[in-house]
Scaffold this active site. Structure first.
Site, PDB file in Angstrom:
ATOM      1  CG  LEU A 172      55.655  28.606  83.153  1.00  0.00           C
ATOM      2  CD1 LEU A 172      56.551  29.812  82.933  1.00  0.00           C
ATOM      3  CD2 LEU A 172      56.183  27.452  82.333  1.00  0.00           C
ATOM      4  CB  CYS A 281      51.064  36.931  80.876  1.00  0.00           C
ATOM      5  SG  CYS A 281      51.739  35.822  79.639  1.00  0.00           S
TER       6      CYS A 281
HETATM    7  P1  NAD Z   1      56.223  32.973  72.796  1.00  0.00           P
HETATM    8  O1  NAD Z   1      55.935  34.103  71.896  1.00  0.00           O
HETATM    9  O2  NAD Z   1      57.526  32.931  73.548  1.00  0.00           O
HETATM   10  O3  NAD Z   1      56.127  31.598  71.980  1.00  0.00           O
HETATM   11  C1  NAD Z   1      55.114  31.299  71.076  1.00  0.00           C
HETATM   12  C2  NAD Z   1      55.736  30.579  69.885  1.00  0.00           C
HETATM   13  O4  NAD Z   1      54.693  30.066  69.056  1.00  0.00           O
HETATM   14  C3  NAD Z   1      56.583  31.481  68.978  1.00  0.00           C
HETATM   15  O5  NAD Z   1      57.919  30.979  68.940  1.00  0.00           O
HETATM   16  C4  NAD Z   1      55.897  31.397  67.604  1.00  0.00           C
HETATM   17  O6  NAD Z   1      56.793  31.401  66.515  1.00  0.00           O
HETATM   18  C5  NAD Z   1      55.167  30.069  67.705  1.00  0.00           C
HETATM   19  N1  NAD Z   1      54.042  29.932  66.778  1.00  0.00           N
HETATM   20  C6  NAD Z   1      52.991  30.774  66.609  1.00  0.00           C
HETATM   21  N2  NAD Z   1      52.121  30.269  65.700  1.00  0.00           N
HETATM   22  C7  NAD Z   1      52.637  29.088  65.284  1.00  0.00           C
HETATM   23  C8  NAD Z   1      52.202  28.102  64.352  1.00  0.00           C
HETATM   24  N3  NAD Z   1      51.043  28.208  63.696  1.00  0.00           N
HETATM   25  N4  NAD Z   1      52.990  27.015  64.159  1.00  0.00           N
HETATM   26  C9  NAD Z   1      54.165  26.888  64.832  1.00  0.00           C
HETATM   27  N5  NAD Z   1      54.613  27.783  65.726  1.00  0.00           N
HETATM   28  C10 NAD Z   1      53.861  28.871  65.950  1.00  0.00           C
HETATM   29  O7  NAD Z   1      55.013  32.914  73.830  1.00  0.00           O
HETATM   30  P2  NAD Z   1      55.009  32.305  75.309  1.00  0.00           P
HETATM   31  O8  NAD Z   1      55.554  33.293  76.290  1.00  0.00           O
HETATM   32  O9  NAD Z   1      55.580  30.933  75.282  1.00  0.00           O
HETATM   33  O10 NAD Z   1      53.440  32.244  75.582  1.00  0.00           O
HETATM   34  C11 NAD Z   1      52.625  31.311  74.911  1.00  0.00           C
HETATM   35  C12 NAD Z   1      51.264  31.309  75.565  1.00  0.00           C
HETATM   36  O11 NAD Z   1      51.383  30.900  76.934  1.00  0.00           O
HETATM   37  C13 NAD Z   1      50.578  32.675  75.612  1.00  0.00           C
HETATM   38  O12 NAD Z   1      49.196  32.480  75.449  1.00  0.00           O
HETATM   39  C14 NAD Z   1      50.863  33.164  77.012  1.00  0.00           C
HETATM   40  O13 NAD Z   1      49.858  34.044  77.480  1.00  0.00           O
HETATM   41  C15 NAD Z   1      50.830  31.886  77.818  1.00  0.00           C
HETATM   42  N6  NAD Z   1      51.650  31.900  79.040  1.00  0.00           N
HETATM   43  C16 NAD Z   1      52.873  32.462  79.052  1.00  0.00           C
HETATM   44  C17 NAD Z   1      53.642  32.413  80.208  1.00  0.00           C
HETATM   45  C18 NAD Z   1      55.015  33.016  80.262  1.00  0.00           C
HETATM   46  O14 NAD Z   1      55.596  33.026  81.345  1.00  0.00           O
HETATM   47  N7  NAD Z   1      55.588  33.517  79.183  1.00  0.00           N
HETATM   48  C19 NAD Z   1      53.164  31.745  81.328  1.00  0.00           C
HETATM   49  C20 NAD Z   1      51.895  31.159  81.281  1.00  0.00           C
HETATM   50  C21 NAD Z   1      51.149  31.232  80.118  1.00  0.00           C
HETATM   51  C1  UGA Z   2      53.064  35.557  85.918  1.00  0.00           C
HETATM   52  C2  UGA Z   2      52.374  34.650  86.943  1.00  0.00           C
HETATM   53  O1  UGA Z   2      53.073  34.749  88.184  1.00  0.00           O
HETATM   54  C3  UGA Z   2      52.351  33.207  86.466  1.00  0.00           C
HETATM   55  O2  UGA Z   2      51.622  32.406  87.376  1.00  0.00           O
HETATM   56  C4  UGA Z   2      51.685  33.153  85.088  1.00  0.00           C
HETATM   57  O3  UGA Z   2      51.738  31.828  84.585  1.00  0.00           O
HETATM   58  C5  UGA Z   2      52.430  34.059  84.142  1.00  0.00           C
HETATM   59  O4  UGA Z   2      52.423  35.421  84.664  1.00  0.00           O
HETATM   60  C6  UGA Z   2      51.801  34.147  82.783  1.00  0.00           C
HETATM   61  O5  UGA Z   2      50.651  33.845  82.621  1.00  0.00           O
HETATM   62  O6  UGA Z   2      52.550  34.584  81.914  1.00  0.00           O
HETATM   63  P1  UGA Z   2      55.560  36.123  85.281  1.00  0.00           P
HETATM   64  O7  UGA Z   2      54.954  37.283  84.589  1.00  0.00           O
HETATM   65  O8  UGA Z   2      56.515  35.274  84.540  1.00  0.00           O
HETATM   66  O9  UGA Z   2      54.417  35.152  85.832  1.00  0.00           O
HETATM   67  O10 UGA Z   2      56.332  36.624  86.589  1.00  0.00           O
HETATM   68  P2  UGA Z   2      55.831  37.179  88.008  1.00  0.00           P
HETATM   69  O11 UGA Z   2      56.717  36.636  89.038  1.00  0.00           O
HETATM   70  O12 UGA Z   2      54.389  36.995  88.209  1.00  0.00           O
HETATM   71  O13 UGA Z   2      56.142  38.728  87.880  1.00  0.00           O
HETATM   72  C7  UGA Z   2      55.386  39.566  87.024  1.00  0.00           C
HETATM   73  C8  UGA Z   2      55.770  41.001  87.263  1.00  0.00           C
HETATM   74  O14 UGA Z   2      55.330  41.446  88.542  1.00  0.00           O
HETATM   75  C9  UGA Z   2      57.285  41.254  87.245  1.00  0.00           C
HETATM   76  O15 UGA Z   2      57.552  42.467  86.601  1.00  0.00           O
HETATM   77  C10 UGA Z   2      57.642  41.307  88.707  1.00  0.00           C
HETATM   78  O16 UGA Z   2      58.803  42.048  88.967  1.00  0.00           O
HETATM   79  C11 UGA Z   2      56.409  41.995  89.277  1.00  0.00           C
HETATM   80  N1  UGA Z   2      56.203  41.711  90.712  1.00  0.00           N
HETATM   81  C12 UGA Z   2      55.948  40.447  91.152  1.00  0.00           C
HETATM   82  C13 UGA Z   2      56.228  42.766  91.609  1.00  0.00           C
HETATM   83  O17 UGA Z   2      56.443  43.938  91.225  1.00  0.00           O
HETATM   84  N2  UGA Z   2      55.999  42.507  92.934  1.00  0.00           N
HETATM   85  C14 UGA Z   2      55.750  41.252  93.401  1.00  0.00           C
HETATM   86  O18 UGA Z   2      55.546  41.106  94.636  1.00  0.00           O
HETATM   87  C15 UGA Z   2      55.720  40.198  92.479  1.00  0.00           C
END
Ligand code: NAD
Ligand code: UGA
Length: 475
Positions: A172, A281
């Site tokens: 996502l 990320c």
């Molecule tokens: P986040 O920091 O928003 O959330 C992680 C949560 O886990 C925190 O609230 C923390 O308190 C909790 N936590 C940590 N250790 C814990 C434990 N032992 N027990 C209970 N709770 C615990 O992080 P996020 O953005 O949700 O990302 C999580 C993972 O998903 C990362 O590996 C990230 O790379 C991946 N990811 C993030 C996105 C994104 O859009 N943010 C998208 C795809 C994948």
């Molecule tokens: C990105 C990926 O798109 C997701 O598929 C992935 O799951 C996620 O990282 C993750 O692993 O956390 P996200 O970082 O939430 O999602 O948002 P994006 O839409 O990818 O944008 C990332 C950054 O690139 C932003 O700062 C955005 O403004 C920039 N961006 C994106 C550009 O500068 N140009 C573009 O054409 C697209």
């Protein structure tokens, strides 16, 4: 292979940007499954339980409606981690995996302490057979460590404790999370235990067609997630590099983007030039990939991916420098309106936002920034910039020449622009496409600039209002 019945209860460790929305959609689409989202952070859990759905800890369009339908029915947020694990057939690990800040691999490798701690908690608290799903983004072969921790507990509790480990990375994007979860390009499940894989596939199968559910081995699944982010980020660095060349040569990066994007082999998405990619990320995942490549002795591959991050930092520095140069080589004591602080539109997330480094550079140069963002509050900006805002009285008096740079929060674009020498757009919020440039120019100090790092503003209207305009990628 282990046999298991249909999944009736899920626990998700980590109620963050991924855990919260992902579990909300699973609960919404699978009313027959109880979904417990747990977190150590009591404040975050309280916010997920807030009566006012406008105050959930994560801002995502459409999330309030999904949580509103499922919360209290089969979706629950709690700090009772062990109880939720004990009652679950399937546990998702959705904890943070930031870049290590010290020790071996500092600055590149992922810090896996939260993954290890949650795996140990599952090992201790689980009952019967539990499918453990890696949802966090992890270095390839992390499942080996997770399996080792779980194996140590296997067979305990009267011999009934058993585990299967799957990798199910999340793709996502913030700001479009609900749409991405409800209609994903693909769901990826990696594992060795086919029964466990099919149990997870049947959950997604409630709303995702089978041909979009890809099954791979564990290592391909873990590595695909890092690779997907690296490829996406690489496109942004590529187009940002070309944007700089467009500015130097009279080409327009949007025209170039359209021209290359119509080639079906290239595709039109992710070709928007901007202030550099942010978000929690992209940088962390590429650095992790770089670390892994070096670990396996692949220096050329490591430096190739490292350059994607290098170009991103350069783009951010380039924009701060360009603002200073355009304002007669100094911004000391000058007010600059910053429009947008989130790393992209439609999110309140500021992690690694380009605004942070650009604002820091301008403050370092002595500017007084007036920052406005529809979803990011003063407290978050204070934390990100490492300094509180100055009080309004001091701000109203203006910054003495030679004074230190500062920032103040602004309630509106017009308030931010009052007395400013420049407006700098850093996030592509929809509302910045329709600004009244006549009214804005009227309250600015002349000569005044619009620096549009997202190319969203009506440049013709800004020019007509008397502003000098720089748009990223426009020669
Ligand atoms: P986040 O920091 O928003 O959330 C992680 C949560 O886990 C925190 O609230 C923390 O308190 C909790 N936590 C940590 N250790 C814990 C434990 N032992 N027990 C209970 N709770 C615990 O992080 P996020 O953005 O949700 O990302 C999580 C993972 O998903 C990362 O590996 C990230 O790379 C991946 N990811 C993030 C996105 C994104 O859009 N943010 C998208 C795809 C994948
Ligand atoms: C990105 C990926 O798109 C997701 O598929 C992935 O799951 C996620 O990282 C993750 O692993 O956390 P996200 O970082 O939430 O999602 O948002 P994006 O839409 O990818 O944008 C990332 C950054 O690139 C932003 O700062 C955005 O403004 C920039 N961006 C994106 C550009 O500068 N140009 C573009 O054409 C697209």
């Amino acid at each position: 292979m282990t046999t298991t019945g249909p999944i009736r209860s899920i626990c998700c460790i980590g109620a963050g940007y991924v855990g919260g929305p992902t579990m909300a959609v699973i609960a919404d689409r699978c009313p027959h499954i109880t979904v417990m989202v747990v977190d150590l952070n009591a404040e975050r859990i309280a916010a997920w339980n807030h009566d006012d759905l406008a105050r959930l800890p994560v801002y995502e369009p459409g999330l309030d409606a999904v949580v509103g339908r499922a919360r209290g029915r089969n979706l629950h947020f709690t700090t009772a981690v062990d109880d939720a694990i004990a009652g679950a057939d399937m546990v998702f690990l959705s904890v943070n995996t930031p870049t290590k800040t010290r020790g071996v691999g500092a600055g590149q490798a992922s810090d896996l302490r939260w993954i290890e701690a949650s795996a140990r908690q599952v090992a201790a608290a689980a009952n019967g057979h539990t499918i453990v799903v890696e949802k966090s983004t992890l270095p390839v072969r992390t499942a080996e460590a997770v399996k080792a921790i779980l194996s140590a507990a296997q067979g305990t509790a009267g011999g009934t404790k058993t585990f299967s480990v799957l990798s199910n990375p999340e793709f996502l994007a913030e700001g479009s999370a609900i749409g991405d979860l409800e209609n994903p390009d693909r769901v990826l499940i990696g594992g060795e235990d086919e029964t466990a894989i099919e149990s997870l596939a049947s959950i997604y199968g409630q709303w995702v067609s089978q041909e979009r559910i890809l099954r791979t081995n564990l290592w391909s699944s873990e590595l695909s997630k890092l690779t997907a982010n690296a490829f996406l980020a690489q496109r942004i660095s590529s187009i940002n590099g070309i944007a700089a060349l467009c500015e130097a040569t009279g080409a327009d990066v949007r025209e170039v983007g359209r021209a290359i994007g119509t080639d079906s082999r290239i595709g039109a998405k992710f070709l928007q030039a901007g202030p550099g990619f942010g978000g929690s990320c992209f940088q962390k995942d590429i650095l992790n990939l770089v670390y892994l490549c070096r670990h396996y002795g692949l220096e050329q591959v490591a430096s190739y991916w490292e350059s994607v991050v290098g170009l991103n930092s350069w783009q951010q520095q380039r924009i701060a420098r360009l603002v200073v140069n355009s304002l007669f080589g100094t911004v000391s004591g000058k007010r600059i309106a910053i429009l947008g602080f989130a790393f992209k539109a439609d999110t309140n997330d500021t992690r690694e936002a380009p605004a942070i480094s650009i604002c820091r550079d301008l403050i370092e140069e002595g500017a007084q920034l007036a920052i406005v963002d529809p979803k990011v509050g003063d407290q978050q900006i204070t934390q990100d910039l490492g300094r509180p805002p100055v009080d309004p009285v001091t701000a109203a008096r203006g910054v003495p020449l030679g004074g230190d740079g500062t920032w103040i929060p602004a309630e509106s674009v017009l308030e931010a622009a009052r007395g400013a020498d420049a407006v700098l757009i850093l996030t592509e919020w929809q509302e910045y496409r329709h600004l009244d440039w006549g009214a804005i120019a009227a309250v600015m100090r002349q000569p005044a600039w619009l620096f549009d790092a997202r190319a969203v503003a009506d440049a013709a209207a800004a020019r007509a209002a008397g502003l000098s305009v720089w748009r990223v990628g426009e020669g």
